[in-house]
Design a protein around this motif. Structure first.
Motif, PDB file in Angstrom:
ATOM      1  N   ARG A 116       0.832  -1.213   0.000  1.00 59.01           N
ATOM      2  CA  ARG A 116       0.000   0.000   0.000  1.00 59.01           C
ATOM      3  C   ARG A 116       0.860   1.255   0.000  1.00 59.01           C
ATOM      4  NH1 ARG A 116      -4.300   0.487   4.373  1.00 59.01           N
ATOM      5  NH2 ARG A 116      -4.858   2.313   3.121  1.00 59.01           N
ATOM      6  N   ASP A 151       0.841   3.402  -6.377  1.00 52.51           N
ATOM      7  CA  ASP A 151      -0.051   4.560  -6.522  1.00 52.51           C
ATOM      8  C   ASP A 151      -1.520   4.117  -6.536  1.00 52.51           C
ATOM      9  OD1 ASP A 151       2.062   6.319  -6.706  1.00 52.51           O
ATOM     10  OD2 ASP A 151       2.276   6.027  -8.894  1.00 52.51           O
ATOM     11  N   GLN A 152      -2.389   5.120  -6.332  1.00 50.54           N
ATOM     12  CA  GLN A 152      -3.831   4.832  -6.336  1.00 50.54           C
ATOM     13  C   GLN A 152      -4.303   4.280  -7.687  1.00 50.54           C
ATOM     14  OE1 GLN A 152      -6.433   4.599  -4.389  1.00 50.54           O
ATOM     15  NE2 GLN A 152      -5.068   4.868  -2.647  1.00 50.54           N
ATOM     16  N   THR A 153      -3.620   4.672  -8.751  1.00 47.36           N
ATOM     17  CA  THR A 153      -4.073   4.228 -10.087  1.00 47.36           C
ATOM     18  C   THR A 153      -3.547   2.819 -10.418  1.00 47.36           C
ATOM     19  OG1 THR A 153      -2.102   5.343 -10.941  1.00 47.36           O
ATOM     20  CG2 THR A 153      -4.210   6.558 -11.048  1.00 47.36           C
ATOM     21  N   ASP A 154      -2.630   2.332  -9.594  1.00 52.21           N
ATOM     22  CA  ASP A 154      -2.110   0.978  -9.795  1.00 52.21           C
ATOM     23  C   ASP A 154      -3.087  -0.030  -9.183  1.00 52.21           C
ATOM     24  OD1 ASP A 154       0.198   2.063 -10.946  1.00 52.21           O
ATOM     25  OD2 ASP A 154       1.193   2.228  -8.987  1.00 52.21           O
ATOM     26  N   GLY A 156      -5.561  -0.867  -4.462  1.00 47.75           N
ATOM     27  CA  GLY A 156      -5.711   0.044  -5.597  1.00 47.75           C
ATOM     28  C   GLY A 156      -7.033  -0.187  -6.292  1.00 47.75           C
ATOM     29  N   ASP A 157      -7.047   0.141  -7.568  1.00 50.90           N
ATOM     30  CA  ASP A 157      -8.309   0.222  -8.283  1.00 50.90           C
ATOM     31  C   ASP A 157      -8.491  -0.948  -9.235  1.00 50.90           C
ATOM     32  OD1 ASP A 157     -10.480   0.858  -9.763  1.00 50.90           O
ATOM     33  OD2 ASP A 157      -9.482   2.437 -10.936  1.00 50.90           O
TER      34      ASP A 157
END
Lengths: 91, 91
Positions: free
Chosen positions: A52, A56-59, B78-79
């Motif tokens: 975490r 990154d958040q987009t990963d 993540g996403d």
């Protein structure tokens, strides 16, 4: 627990650090962005915290518990890159 | 059978064709190079033949049978890109 970790990480540096972390946890690489290995439950929690912080958040990273019998029934097409770790159906 | 398909395919055209084939087999994308879905045993054999024709020797594709209970215990960091298909621990 047998664990499969697969990931889509855009940043090269982060991707390399993640791969190195997974190796430190004793996991072996089966594809460029996929590792598999035995990790005990407590260390899985540590690994999740570490990942975490690193991505990154987009990963996206998936940690999937595996049944060893299912893993042995996997089919590998092409070259597992000499990292073939035990029974599999290689076609 | 619940199946996870992950792949390292270098050629862009081949990678796109493989992804389209996996979609035609009713699998859903969970990462750029990872699909998951229910595929009956006979169609898995057809899928293996198809993949073997589509990828190069230097590429690698894993088809891993999944236990649905294990899949529900997966951790997604993540996403999952809105492709979150049911219970998971998203952190």
């Amino acid at each position: 627990m047998m664990l499969l970790v697969i990931y889509d990480v855009s940043d090269n540096g982060k991707r390399t650090r993640l791969a190195n972390s997974l190796k430190r946890y004793g996991m072996s690489r089966i594809q460029r962005s996929a590792f598999k290995g035995e990790v005990d439950s407590q260390r899985v929690k540590d690994l999740i915290r570490l990942i975490r912080r690193e991505v990154d958040q987009t990963d996206v990273v998936h940690l999937v518990p595996l049944d060893p019998r299912n893993w042995e029934m996997r089919v590998v097409i092409g070259d597992e890159g000499g990292r073939n770790d035990g029974p599999a159906t290689v076609v």
